[in-house]
Scaffold this motif. Structure first.
Motif, PDB file in Angstrom:
ATOM      1  N   ASN B  43       0.825  -1.200   0.000  1.00 19.23           N
ATOM      2  CA  ASN B  43       0.000   0.000   0.000  1.00 19.23           C
ATOM      3  C   ASN B  43       0.858   1.248   0.000  1.00 19.23           C
ATOM      4  N   LEU B  44       1.916   1.211   0.804  1.00 19.16           N
ATOM      5  CA  LEU B  44       2.843   2.341   0.847  1.00 19.16           C
ATOM      6  C   LEU B  44       3.388   2.626  -0.548  1.00 19.16           C
ATOM      7  N   LYS B  45       3.758   1.548  -1.186  1.00 21.23           N
ATOM      8  CA  LYS B  45       4.313   1.694  -2.542  1.00 21.23           C
ATOM      9  C   LYS B  45       3.267   2.303  -3.468  1.00 21.23           C
ATOM     10  N   ASN B  46       2.040   1.764  -3.336  1.00 22.14           N
ATOM     11  CA  ASN B  46       0.965   2.260  -4.193  1.00 22.14           C
ATOM     12  C   ASN B  46       0.707   3.739  -3.942  1.00 22.14           C
ATOM     13  N   LEU B  47       0.696   4.099  -2.652  1.00 23.57           N
ATOM     14  CA  LEU B  47       0.422   5.488  -2.295  1.00 23.57           C
ATOM     15  C   LEU B  47       1.506   6.405  -2.843  1.00 23.57           C
ATOM     16  N   ASP B  48       2.722   5.945  -2.684  1.00 22.73           N
ATOM     17  CA  ASP B  48       3.847   6.739  -3.173  1.00 22.73           C
ATOM     18  C   ASP B  48       3.725   6.917  -4.693  1.00 22.73           C
ATOM     19  N   ASN B  49       3.354   5.814  -5.286  1.00 25.23           N
ATOM     20  CA  ASN B  49       3.159   5.797  -6.726  1.00 25.23           C
ATOM     21  C   ASN B  49       2.124   6.832  -7.135  1.00 25.23           C
ATOM     22  N   LYS B  50       1.029   6.804  -6.393  1.00 23.24           N
ATOM     23  CA  LYS B  50      -0.077   7.701  -6.710  1.00 23.24           C
ATOM     24  C   LYS B  50       0.345   9.152  -6.484  1.00 23.24           C
ATOM     25  N   LEU B  51       1.115   9.358  -5.428  1.00 20.41           N
ATOM     26  CA  LEU B  51       1.597  10.691  -5.114  1.00 20.41           C
ATOM     27  C   LEU B  51       2.453  11.197  -6.279  1.00 20.41           C
ATOM     28  N   ASP B  52       3.336  10.320  -6.706  1.00 23.54           N
ATOM     29  CA  ASP B  52       4.213  10.690  -7.814  1.00 23.54           C
ATOM     30  C   ASP B  52       3.386  11.023  -9.049  1.00 23.54           C
ATOM     31  N   ASP B  54       0.286  12.074  -9.072  1.00 21.07           N
ATOM     32  CA  ASP B  54      -0.393  13.350  -8.867  1.00 21.07           C
ATOM     33  C   ASP B  54       0.557  14.521  -9.068  1.00 21.07           C
ATOM     34  N   ILE B  55       1.779  14.326  -8.574  1.00 16.56           N
ATOM     35  CA  ILE B  55       2.779  15.391  -8.737  1.00 16.56           C
ATOM     36  C   ILE B  55       2.992  15.657 -10.227  1.00 16.56           C
ATOM     37  N   LEU B  56       3.090  14.558 -10.946  1.00 15.61           N
ATOM     38  CA  LEU B  56       3.316  14.653 -12.380  1.00 15.61           C
ATOM     39  C   LEU B  56       2.136  15.368 -13.063  1.00 15.61           C
ATOM     40  N   LEU B  57       0.917  14.962 -12.596  1.00 13.52           N
ATOM     41  CA  LEU B  57      -0.280  15.573 -13.181  1.00 13.52           C
ATOM     42  C   LEU B  57      -0.329  17.074 -12.897  1.00 13.52           C
ATOM     43  N   ILE B  58       0.117  17.431 -11.691  1.00 12.38           N
ATOM     44  CA  ILE B  58       0.129  18.846 -11.337  1.00 12.38           C
ATOM     45  C   ILE B  58       1.205  19.575 -12.147  1.00 12.38           C
ATOM     46  N   ARG B  59       2.339  18.892 -12.235  1.00 12.13           N
ATOM     47  CA  ARG B  59       3.465  19.499 -12.978  1.00 12.13           C
ATOM     48  C   ARG B  59       3.053  19.767 -14.415  1.00 12.13           C
ATOM     49  N   THR B  60       2.336  18.819 -14.966  1.00 10.73           N
ATOM     50  CA  THR B  60       1.961  18.965 -16.369  1.00 10.73           C
ATOM     51  C   THR B  60       0.708  19.823 -16.502  1.00 10.73           C
ATOM     52  N   GLY B  61       0.124  20.197 -15.395  1.00 14.00           N
ATOM     53  CA  GLY B  61      -1.047  21.066 -15.454  1.00 14.00           C
ATOM     54  C   GLY B  61      -2.334  20.329 -15.696  1.00 14.00           C
ATOM     55  N   THR B  62      -2.268  18.999 -15.688  1.00  7.40           N
ATOM     56  CA  THR B  62      -3.487  18.220 -15.884  1.00  7.40           C
ATOM     57  C   THR B  62      -4.432  18.447 -14.716  1.00  7.40           C
ATOM     58  N   ILE B  63      -3.851  18.441 -13.516  1.00  7.79           N
ATOM     59  CA  ILE B  63      -4.623  18.804 -12.335  1.00  7.79           C
ATOM     60  C   ILE B  63      -4.184  20.196 -11.926  1.00  7.79           C
ATOM     61  N   ARG B  64      -5.172  21.057 -11.687  1.00  2.35           N
ATOM     62  CA  ARG B  64      -4.815  22.443 -11.442  1.00  2.35           C
ATOM     63  C   ARG B  64      -5.049  22.844  -9.993  1.00  2.35           C
ATOM     64  N   HIS B  65      -5.172  21.870  -9.149  1.00  6.03           N
ATOM     65  CA  HIS B  65      -5.229  22.195  -7.712  1.00  6.03           C
ATOM     66  C   HIS B  65      -4.426  21.157  -6.919  1.00  6.03           C
ATOM     67  N   TYR B  66      -4.170  21.474  -5.647  1.00  3.21           N
ATOM     68  CA  TYR B  66      -3.262  20.628  -4.854  1.00  3.21           C
ATOM     69  C   TYR B  66      -4.001  19.819  -3.783  1.00  3.21           C
ATOM     70  N   ASP B  67      -5.295  19.745  -3.911  1.00  2.00           N
ATOM     71  CA  ASP B  67      -6.053  19.107  -2.818  1.00  2.00           C
ATOM     72  C   ASP B  67      -5.655  17.662  -2.555  1.00  2.00           C
ATOM     73  N   TYR B  68      -5.352  16.935  -3.589  1.00  2.00           N
ATOM     74  CA  TYR B  68      -5.098  15.500  -3.391  1.00  2.00           C
ATOM     75  C   TYR B  68      -3.726  15.207  -2.831  1.00  2.00           C
ATOM     76  N   LEU B  69      -2.804  16.141  -3.149  1.00  2.24           N
ATOM     77  CA  LEU B  69      -1.416  15.845  -2.762  1.00  2.24           C
ATOM     78  C   LEU B  69      -1.289  15.582  -1.269  1.00  2.24           C
ATOM     79  N   ASP B  70      -1.897  16.461  -0.525  1.00  2.00           N
ATOM     80  CA  ASP B  70      -1.720  16.312   0.926  1.00  2.00           C
ATOM     81  C   ASP B  70      -2.397  15.058   1.449  1.00  2.00           C
ATOM     82  N   ASN B  71      -3.541  14.736   0.856  1.00  2.00           N
ATOM     83  CA  ASN B  71      -4.196  13.480   1.229  1.00  2.00           C
ATOM     84  C   ASN B  71      -3.252  12.304   1.050  1.00  2.00           C
ATOM     85  N   GLY B  72      -2.502  12.376  -0.046  1.00  2.92           N
ATOM     86  CA  GLY B  72      -1.511  11.324  -0.304  1.00  2.92           C
ATOM     87  C   GLY B  72      -0.580  11.177   0.881  1.00  2.92           C
ATOM     88  N   PHE B  73      -0.101  12.306   1.381  1.00  7.69           N
ATOM     89  CA  PHE B  73       0.831  12.227   2.520  1.00  7.69           C
ATOM     90  C   PHE B  73       0.127  11.710   3.771  1.00  7.69           C
TER      91      PHE B  73
END
Lengths: 347, 854
Positions: B43-52, B54-73
């Motif tokens: 699960n940790l791996k999966n979460l980290d994966n998902k975080l990465d 999301d980061i990528l999605l934010i970086r690329t502008g696909t997601i334009r807000h940061y709400d999910y990132l913190d949930n990931g942490f």
């Protein structure tokens, strides 16, 4: 004796079988849905950087009620004078309308009280983002010498002595009144303090007529000027840290720099975090004057102009500012079905 | 196998079982934990994966807000906390894993910091990017709205070329960060900046400068964003998680190996114990089988025992808890009635308490008691049991029950008793036979020897019995013998023994008759007389009136050492009697025979003595301390015409026995009274002389007409009653107290006075003495004898005197023979005396002289 031996044998067999079962089924467990990540929430709304506040939040109503009582109970402070609700007045946008709240000593506090509304959607609590959870924030404020100034050793007996608390806590929490349950009750109440159904949220949910064209224009400017880069998400902010004064040094202009002005630096101690604050939520921003961490600005328009100067390095045309203000006022939501408002006198 | 080893085995077995259960529980927990740990790591791996992601999605502008990132942490943190808890639960103490865990936490924290930095940088970047793109567009729109002629070439160039160029450059920069030529972007900004200085239009200049500022921000922040992303990608959590997983799996495998070796050990131990238990079980089963067989055999034995014996079981206190059928039948008691009772219910009075005490003492000390007990059944019939009582001890050697087994030996006992009876008794008359007689004779002889007494043996033979037998037949003869035996038995009573030696010979044994040979002789003589009289009475047997008589030979024992001789002597005496003409008795001892004959003669002569006036009155004078004659005691003497003076000791007993004493008594009173009257009338008696004492024999006193006789004699003789004192003996007083007192009082009312003779020798009940209207006590001469030398006598005399004075009685001492005695008596307060010291008893004439002298 023979019975013992027979039980022994049976248990041994069971043990073996269990082990076999686990060994055989484990890969299935791992690679089936059992271990898959939680499904990501799908967006039914307009594809915008701002998300609507959920209309309802699922919480234990008993805990909310209990938490509300605690929230309003001055007994939670050492001198029995200060309740959470003193600085976070739910009728006044979740804060107190003061530049700086009044401490238990009757003096102005160090910093402007942020609204308690929608705090559940903040990734950190307080201006400096010191607390990840509402519980930690609540505990810190209970102990804060300027606020609650109390201790658990002092507070818990007070609560236990109260028949209502004793009865209610025991009916909800098996362990009764403890640090954990008190904080949980307060935090649960605070989680219930959401302000959904703002006109903008209605718009986001697809009601084009919920906001005027000017307000829509304001939102467009909000995005065009890049405000949206930080003020996004459900809370229109509240989910990242940002340096205050990207294009100009506010504090040297303002002068009289105090420790509270250091922001996140006070938490991390890292130089890069000096003057860094949690980006505040713009939800209900129309009713939560005065603004900024020091409460130095008492009008929203001034604040928009201020932000343009210090965070954008420019000044905005008045027309844009007015439209931005119009847009920002559409973010004012409802609590218990009532639209929030600001105390007229303070305006 | 010793019990110690057994108990150790049992303990080991229990421990094995417990540890097996423990292992099963631990193992299932362990497995569950293991499962969860693996899940959590994944699960940790999966979460980290998902975080990465999301980061990528934010970086690329696909997601334009940061709400999910913190949930990931938050989720990562939760997962990590859970993992920590699981590791603690699993008691994993590997330092390596701990290090990795803390490294992971640090990594997460630093990743969070990186992400926060990234977020602010992306925020600023996007802010500037959006500003630039909108403001440049707005600027160019504004530009085109103006008159181009008035604008500088530099501005025209900037608007038409430079601003769009930067748009392209920015997009290139953002979309393809690695390949972009950063230095050229930076140089281009510097170039742009240099161009702006030439722009004269102030509004545009200012706005362009802001744009340049934002371009610089874009450049700078883009670099920072790239750096942060780079850092994030270089600091992958997955690497650490994998390491933890690997370490953990190694550890798990090790533990599994350990556990499985423990399990195998327990399994082997369990197997051994199972085998041992099976062995025990087998042993138990065979023991059980044997016990069943034994039980069956015991059942047979019990059945047989119940048929044969009377069985009862009691608890330690003797309360009956069980009896068998035989018991109930024998005693005629219902089982329910006897249970809960004790053996008192069937106890007869035959045995002494000591007998039962002995039994109880034997069995309570844990010993078996055997013996014969006589019980009684419910109807009161006696039952003899041959009994064995066995006490049963528990593990602590404490008696908890008694089992009593008995057989009914009543009939045997009866036969035994019959046989014994027959052995010692005559079959016809059921009288003791010769054997028993000899036994008793032996016993009595030794008893008599011991007590220095004499017993008598009377050998009785019926006269002319042979004639009866011959004429009327044996049957009648036997019946006569039975009658005779009954009469003999009634004569003798239970004291003596009547035995039949055979034929018409009987023997009567009289035990311990007396210590005085004369008395014995007298008694035996009387007994023999009585027997002869009884036998002489007619017998009515089957319509025949028969007469017979008995001849008796008497001997005393022990007068010879051999008891058989005793019987022989009696036999000899019997022949003497037969020779003397039958229907009489003879003593074996010649002197006794003579004494008997003398007695007989005396008895005859005694009757004549009164007629022949052979009795003479003598007087024993009585004095006071001043030697003054105060009275006298009248004593009787018999002057036999042939034998001379016969002492009262000789003839008084005969007189009493034959009843002649009454006549003699009356004669004494009559003549005594006359003498007193005569002296009173004819002699100048001294004033000191008060009374003359006359002895009254018990038999005479007890005559119903005694008072009348006295009154008649007083009238006839005209004597002054105040001069007469009657002496009675102690024994007479207490025969019939009330009647005696009444008689004495009546006589006293006439003026007579009473004294008690021989006081102290009888059995005076002193408590009655005060009721007696007696004027005087006579201290017996046996106490007076050597009074001054004998402390015992002195005490007695002193007591008598003291008592008499307290009761207001006078005291007189008899038998005073010496001056010392007199002085002693005087000192004690006894003032009246009689005895040889003063005078011997004297005749009427001598006493008259004494009176004359005085």
């Amino acid at each position: 004796m023979s019975v013992c031996i027979i039980i022994n044998g049976i248990l041994y067999m069971l043990m073996r079988l269990t082990y076999l079962f686990i060994v055989l089924t484990f890969p299935l467990l791992v690679f089936s849905g059992g271990i898959s990540s939680p499904a990501s929430t799908t967006n039914h709304y307009k594809n915008e950087p701002i998300l609507p506040i959920p209309l309802t939040i699922s919480l234990d109503a008993r805990k909310v009620k209990l938490g509300e009582r605690l929230f309003n109970d001055p007994q939670l402070s050492h001198n029995n004078l200060l309740a959470c609700s003193n600085c976070h007045q739910l009728l006044l946008g979740g804060d107190d309308g003061l530049a700086r709240s009044i401490t238990n000593q009757g003096k102005p506090d160090l910093i402007n009280a942020p609204t308690v509304f929608n705090s559940v959607y903040n990734f950190r609590q307080t201006w400096r983002g010191a607390f990840r959870t509402l519980e930690l924030q609540a505990e810190a404020d209970l102990k804060n010498p300027r606020h609650g100034a109390t201790t658990w050793d002092e507070l818990l007996p007070k609560l236990i002595a109260n028949v209502y608390y004793k009865k209610t806590f025991h009916s909800i929490y098996p362990e009764g009144i403890t640090r954990k349950t008190v904080l949980n009750a307060i935090a649960t109440f605070e989680k219930s303090l959401i302000t959904p159904n703002s006109r903008f949220d209605q718009y986001l949910r697809g009601d084009e007529s919920a906001i005027t064209n000017d307000e829509k224009k304001g939102y467009l400017y909000f995005k065009q000027y890049g405000c949206i880069a930080c003020h996004q998400g459900v809370n229109v902010g509240g989910n990242l840290f940002q340096k205050f004064g990207l294009f100009a040094d506010y504090f040297s202009v303002r002068g009289n720099i105090k420790k509270a002005d250091y922001g996140r630096f006070n938490v991390t101690g890292e130089e890069k975090d000096r003057f860094v604050f949690r980006v505040p939520s713009l939800r209900n921003v129309g009713v939560t004057a005065p603004y900024l961490h020091d409460g130095s600005l008492d009008s929203l328009r001034k604040t928009i102009e201020f932000m343009a100067i210090y965070q954008l390095g420019t000044t905005l045309p008045d027309e844009h500012v007015i439209k931005l203000e119009l847009f920002l006022n559409t973010l004012t939501g409802e609590y218990k079905g009532q639209s929030l408002f600001m105390k007229e006198a303070l305006r | 196998m010793t019990s110690k080893v057994k108990s150790i085995l049992i303990i080991v077995g229990i421990l094995c079982s417990i540890s097996a259960i423990y292992f099963v529980i631990i193992n299932s927990n362990f497995q569950k934990n293991h499962n969860e740990i693996l899940y959590d790591l994944q699960n940790l791996k999966n979460l980290d994966n998902k975080l990465d992601k999301d980061i990528l999605l934010i970086r690329t502008g696909t997601i334009r807000h940061y709400d999910y990132l913190d949930n990931g942490f938050i989720e990562i943190e939760k997962s990590l906390n859970k993992l920590n808890v699981l590791f603690v639960n699993d008691s994993i103490k590997s330092t390596n894993i701990k290090k990795l865990q803390s490294r992971l936490s640090e990594k997460i924290k630093s990743k969070e910091a990186m992400v926060n930095t990234l977020k602010s940088n992306i925020g600023v970047l996007h802010n500037s990017f959006m500003y630039y793109s909108n403001e440049s567009h707005r600027l160019s729109t504004h530009f085109h709205m103006l008159d181009s002629e008035q604008l500088s070439n530099e501005l025209k160039w900037i608007i038409s070329t430079e601003l769009p160029l930067f748009n392209t450059l920015i997009i290139n920069l953002l979309s393809n960060p690695t390949s972009s030529d950063k230095t050229s972007f930076s140089r281009r900004i510097q170039f742009f900046n240099s161009k702006i200085n030439n722009v004269k239009e102030e509004i545009f200049n200012k706005k362009l400068r802001i744009l340049i500022l934002h371009l610089e921000v874009i450049f700078e922040r883009n670099y920072l964003v790239d750096a942060a992303l780079n850092e994030i990608s270089n600091n992958s959590l997955i690497e650490v998680i994998d390491k933890i997983q690997l370490d953990y799996l190694n550890l798990f495998e090790e533990n599994q190996k350990k556990i499985s070796s423990y399990q195998n050990l327990i399994y082997i131990l369990s197997l051994i114990l199972v085998f041992y238990c099976l062995k025990l079980l087998w042993k138990q089963l065979s023991t059980l089988r044997e016990m069943k067989e034994i039980a069956v055999h015991l059942g047979y034995q019990k059945q047989a025992l119940d048929e044969h014996a009377i069985v009862s079981i009691t608890d330690e206190n003797g309360i009956i808890s069980e009896v068998n059928k035989h018991f109930c039948e024998t005693f005629g008691i219902k089982r329910k009635d006897i249970i809960g009772q004790n053996h008192h219910l069937i106890k007869s009075n035959y045995h002494t308490n000591g007998f039962y005490k002995d039994i109880w003492e034997t069995i309570t000390t844990g010993k078996v008691w055997r013996g014969e007990i006589k019980d009684k059944n419910n109807d009161g019939e006696l039952v003899w049991l041959d009994q064995t009582i066995v006490p049963f001890l528990d593990a602590k050697d404490v008696i908890y029950q008694y089992v009593s087994i008995g057989t009914d030996i009543t009939s045997r006992k009866k036969i035994e008793q019959d046989i014994e009876f027959q052995a010692y008794h005559d079959a016809l008359t059921e009288l003791p036979n010769r054997r028993l007689l000899m036994d008793r004779l032996e016993q009595m002889s030794s008893l008599c020897q011991l007590h220095n007494h004499f017993g008598g043996l009377l050998f009785i033979d019926l006269d002319r019995f042979k004639t009866i037998n011959d004429s009327l037949g044996h049957k009648i003869g036997d019946k006569l013998l039975i009658h005779v035996s009954e009469r003999l038995s009634s004569c003798i009573g239970i004291e003596g023994t009547v035995a039949r030696l055979g034929g018409d010979e009987f023997v009567v044994l009289l035990p311990e008759v007396n210590d005085d040979i004369n008395s014995v002789t007298l008694e035996l003589q009387n007994k023999a007389d009585e027997i002869i009289r009884k036998i002489r009475e007619p017998y009515l047997i089957e319509d025949h009136v028969l007469y017979t008589s008995a001849s008796i030979g008497i001997t005393l024992f022990p007068d010879t050492t051999q008891s058989s001789d005793c019987l022989k002597n009696a036999d000899i005496a019997l022949y003497k009697a037969k020779d003397a003409g039958r229907d009489c008795f003879k003593f074996f001892d010649a002197s006794m025979q003579e004494a008997a004959e003398v007695r007989l003669l005396l008895e005859n002569d005694l009757r004549d003595a009164l007629l022949k006036n052979e009795f003479k009155m003598f007087f024993q004078p009585q004095y006071d301390c001043e030697n003054t004659l105060i009275g006298a005691e009248l004593l009787l003497r018999w002057e036999h015409h042939e034998k001379g003076l016969i002492s009262p000791q000789m003839f008084i007993p005969i007189a009493e026995e034959t009843g002649i004493i009454i006549k003699i008594g009356t004669w004494v009173m009559e003549h005594g009274f006359k003498k007193i009257k005569y002296w009173n009338d004819h002699y100048p008696e001294p004033s000191t002389l008060k009374r003359i004492a006359i002895n009254v024999s018990p038999m005479q006193f007890m005559q119903t007409d005694f008072i009348n006789v006295v009154i008649r004699l007083l009238k006839e003789t005209e004597v002054d009653p105040l001069r007469v004192e009657l002496e009675i003996t102690e024994g007479m007083l207490f025969v019939n107290i009330d009647e005696t007192i009444e008689k004495i009082k009546q006589l006293q009312s006439l003026g007579l006075s009473f004294s008690i003779d021989d006081f102290g020798t009888g059995y005076s009940s002193l408590s009655y003495l005060n009721r007696m209207p007696i004027e005087k006590l006579k201290i017996d001469q046996s106490f007076v004898r050597d009074l001054h030398l004998n402390n015992n006598n002195e005490t007695i005399v002193q007591t008598i005197i003291f008592m008499a004075k307290n009761l207001g009685m006078n005291v007189i001492a008899e038998g005073v023979e010496t001056k010392e005695e007199l002085d002693a008596l005087n000192a004690m307060g006894c003032n009246n005396y009689q005895g040889y010291y003063f005078n011997r008893p004297m005749s009427e004439d001598d006493f008259e002289k004494l009176l004359n002298i005085d």
